[in-house]
Design an enzyme around this catalytic site. Structure first.
Site, PDB file in Angstrom:
ATOM      1  N   SER A 172       0.865  -1.165   0.000  1.00 47.50           N
ATOM      2  CA  SER A 172       0.000   0.000   0.000  1.00 47.50           C
ATOM      3  C   SER A 172       0.906   1.219   0.000  1.00 47.50           C
ATOM      4  CB  SER A 172      -0.920  -0.031   1.224  1.00 47.50           C
ATOM      5  OG  SER A 172      -1.741   1.111   1.265  1.00 47.50           O
ATOM      6  N   TYR A 186      -4.902   8.943  -6.201  1.00 49.02           N
ATOM      7  CA  TYR A 186      -3.979   7.871  -5.814  1.00 49.02           C
ATOM      8  C   TYR A 186      -4.258   7.442  -4.374  1.00 49.02           C
ATOM      9  CZ  TYR A 186       0.435   5.477  -4.780  1.00 49.02           C
ATOM     10  OH  TYR A 186       1.379   4.558  -4.403  1.00 49.02           O
ATOM     11  N   LYS A 190      -5.551   3.726  -2.887  1.00 52.55           N
ATOM     12  CA  LYS A 190      -4.851   3.003  -1.834  1.00 52.55           C
ATOM     13  C   LYS A 190      -5.744   2.797  -0.613  1.00 52.55           C
ATOM     14  CE  LYS A 190      -0.878   2.208  -3.756  1.00 52.55           C
ATOM     15  NZ  LYS A 190      -0.420   0.826  -4.022  1.00 52.55           N
TER      16      LYS A 190
END
Length: 382
Positions: A172, A186, A190
């Protein structure tokens, strides 16, 4: 997770035996220095990237078997074939394509006969304001980071269940726990990966399948001075020019870009040392749900959790009770109870009045009968 330093006589990816190395906490039951370790078969997606290459080297140096998976858009078939050996299998894959992932799993089983540990180092991000990123860029990040992870899990879980064991090490990021300006989509992808793995871990616990989210922070590449390295210093990120609204020098949306430009290849966390810890993680008996790598990751996420905790304490007095006059509310329940009591009293009073009325009627009947019916003496004398 904090780590501790110990002196080890062994080597870490070719380092000298006199150097210090990191070990996972004893509570994880990591492999002990000098003790025999079971040979594992690894599948490492993103094995040609910054972190993946270091992990491949670490696993091979410890005698494990590895399938290293390169991205089709940055690695040629000829280049990946040069990695083939008795202990290493090179493959190309697009994690956005489930069939491509399934082929890697199948070819690994055909080559090595089993799979013990699957790592996903693949990822993609766009550095830029949320408003500036178009639908193609948004979808590409989610399809690579989230759907790619899901494809890997779905392709391998049936095998792990049948084997009654297996391990996922999913990379991660600190962006999976922090909202970083300039990395909004982004971060969102995650966050999604973290939710997926945490939920899945509960579902597969009975099958002896374990999973860990690896959260590195500011990791430098293992070969920063390589002239042939096709990857830029900022790794798998695309830096997008800012629109006018976000282009001024102090714009928060440029935070991630400023970080990349300021750090260059001087990131404080070593990819080689991180790889050694991840290799230990694959061999430890009690892996954590999350492994934080580097002081930046630990401090930034600790600050974030402290902020959340303080905010919860500030607002915990607001428990939003049911309005008193609403059904189920305090006043509503009290009024309903009083209404029931009144109804019961009325019914009891009505029953009492009805009984008194019946008794009175019976007395009246007795009086009437007494008046019209002569007693025996009177009847006999008449």
């Amino acid at each position: 997770m904090d780590t501790r330093s110990v002196h080890d006589g062994g080597s870490v990816a070719g380092s000298e035996s006199s150097k210090m190395k990191l070990e996972l906490p004893a509570s994880c039951d990591p492999p002990q220095p000098g003790a025999p370790v079971k040979q594992l078969v690894w599948v490492i997606f993103g094995g040609t990237g910054h972190m993946g290459r270091s992990l491949v080297k670490s696993a091979l140096s410890h005698g494990d078997l590895v399938t290293t998976v390169g991205r089709v858009i940055e690695t040629s078939s000829e280049a990946i074939a040069t990695l083939d050996s008795d202990t290493c299998l090179g493959q190309l894959c697009d994690v956005r394509d489930g069939a491509s992932v399934a082929r890697v799993i199948q070819r690994t089983l055909e080559r090595f006969g089993r799979i013990d540990c699957i790592v996903n180092c693949s990822g993609y991000g766009v550095i830029g304001a949320c408003e500036d990123q178009d639908e193609h860029e948004l979808r590409n990040q989610f399809e690579t980071n989230f759907m790619g992870t899901l494809h890997i899990v779905q392709a391998s879980l049936p095998y792990f269940r049948q084997q009654n064991g297996g391990r996922y090490l999913i990379f991660s990021s600190t962006s999976g726990a922090l909202g970083v300006p300039g990395l909004g989509p982004y971060c969102a992808s995650k966050y999604a990966v973290e939710g997926l793995i945490e939920a899945m871990l509960y579902e597969v616990d009975s099958f002896n399948i374990k999973a860990t989210l690896v959260e590195p922070g500011l990791v430098r590449r293992d070969e920063p001075d390589s002239k042939t390295n096709p990857l830029p210093t900022w790794g798998h990120f695309l830096i997008k020019p800012a629109s006018e609204a976000y282009s001024h020098a102090t714009s928060p949306a440029l935070h991630a870009k400023r970080m990349v430009q300021w750090l260059g290849d001087r990131q404080p966390t070593s990819a080689v040392k991180c790889a050694e810890l991840v290799w230990q993680l694959g061999h430890c008996s009690y892996p954590p749900l999350r492994l934080l790598l580097g002081s930046y990751a630990i401090e930034s996420i600790r600050d974030r959790l402290r902020s959340v905790t303080e905010e919860l304490e500030d607002w915990k007095h607001l428990n939003y009770p049911v309005p008193p006059d609403a059904p189920g509310g305090e006043r509503g329940e009290r009024e309903e109870g009083e209404e029931k009591d009144e109804r019961g009293e009325r019914e009891e009073r009505d029953e009492m009045e009805e009984r008194e009325s019946d008794e009175e009627k019976e007395r009246e009947n007795d009086d009437v009968m007494e008046g019209i019916t002569p007693d025996a003496k009177e009847a006999g004398g008449s």
